[in-house]
Design an enzyme around this catalytic site. Structure first.
Site, short mmCIF file in Angstrom:
data_model
loop_
_atom_site.label_atom_id
_atom_site.label_comp_id
_atom_site.label_asym_id
_atom_site.label_seq_id
_atom_site.Cartn_x
_atom_site.Cartn_y
_atom_site.Cartn_z
N THR A 107 0.96 -1.51 -0.05
CA THR A 107 0.66 0.36 0.70
C THR A 107 1.35 1.32 -0.29
O THR A 107 0.63 2.28 -1.20
CB THR A 107 -0.85 0.14 0.85
OG1 THR A 107 -1.98 -1.81 1.25
CG2 THR A 107 -1.99 0.79 1.11
N GLU B 294 0.81 9.51 -5.19
CA GLU B 294 1.74 10.79 -6.00
C GLU B 294 2.14 11.89 -6.71
O GLU B 294 2.22 12.66 -7.02
CB GLU B 294 2.46 10.58 -4.01
CG GLU B 294 1.64 10.92 -2.64
CD GLU B 294 2.28 11.64 -1.38
OE1 GLU B 294 2.71 12.79 -1.73
OE2 GLU B 294 3.11 11.13 -0.47
N HIS C 220 -6.38 0.67 -0.83
CA HIS C 220 -6.34 -0.26 -1.66
C HIS C 220 -7.19 -1.61 -1.79
O HIS C 220 -7.64 -1.98 -1.16
CB HIS C 220 -4.90 -1.09 -1.21
CG HIS C 220 -4.10 -1.10 -1.59
ND1 HIS C 220 -2.68 -1.64 -1.33
CD2 HIS C 220 -4.40 -2.21 -3.20
CE1 HIS C 220 -2.34 -1.83 -2.53
NE2 HIS C 220 -2.99 -2.73 -3.24
#
Length: 129
Positions: free
Chosen positions: A33, A41, A67
């Site tokens: 994750t 990002e 996730h």
């Protein structure tokens, strides 16, 4: 001036160093994750980087993600972002991640536009405190 609708795209093939076992976020050899979050990002900041003035950048301030499905080592993943909001220096993105079997993650991400030298200097001053 940044406007909503700017799209981003990044991809990678999951390697051993991208796994939950290596990132210490679990014990399995599947995409971690934290690694998916980093790709999200990266997709967001790179999508707007070319639109900013010289010596300006963005920093992440919030990431709300899900996730949704595991991805094994060797499988390609990709991430798509859309700039959905511009409020002064605050940027908001919608981000979705996929592998060959379908959607594996989704999230909302906030970034702020900063002057890079000033921001770095402020951070470095913490070491002197």
């Amino acid at each position: 001036m940044l406007e909503t609708g700017i799209k981003g795209y990044q991809e990678l093939t999951v390697k051993e160093e991208d796994t939950a076992k290596v990132h210490k976020s679990g014990t399995l050899d599947v995409l971690a994750t934290p690694r998916m979050a980093a790709l999200m990002e990266e997709t967001a900041w790179k999508s707007v980087a070319g639109e900013l003035e010289e010596n300006m950048g963005t920093v992440g301030t919030k990431l709300d993600l899900e996730h949704l499905a595991p991805t094994p080592v060797g499988m390609k993943i990709w991430c798509e972002s859309v700039l959905t909001g511009v409020d002064g220096r605050k940027l908001t993105f919608s981000i979705t991640a996929f592998d060959g079997a379908g959607k594996i993650g989704q999230g909302l991400h906030e970034r702020f536009i900063i002057e890079e030298t000033k921001f770095q200097s402020k951070a470095d001053k913490k070491k002197q405190a």
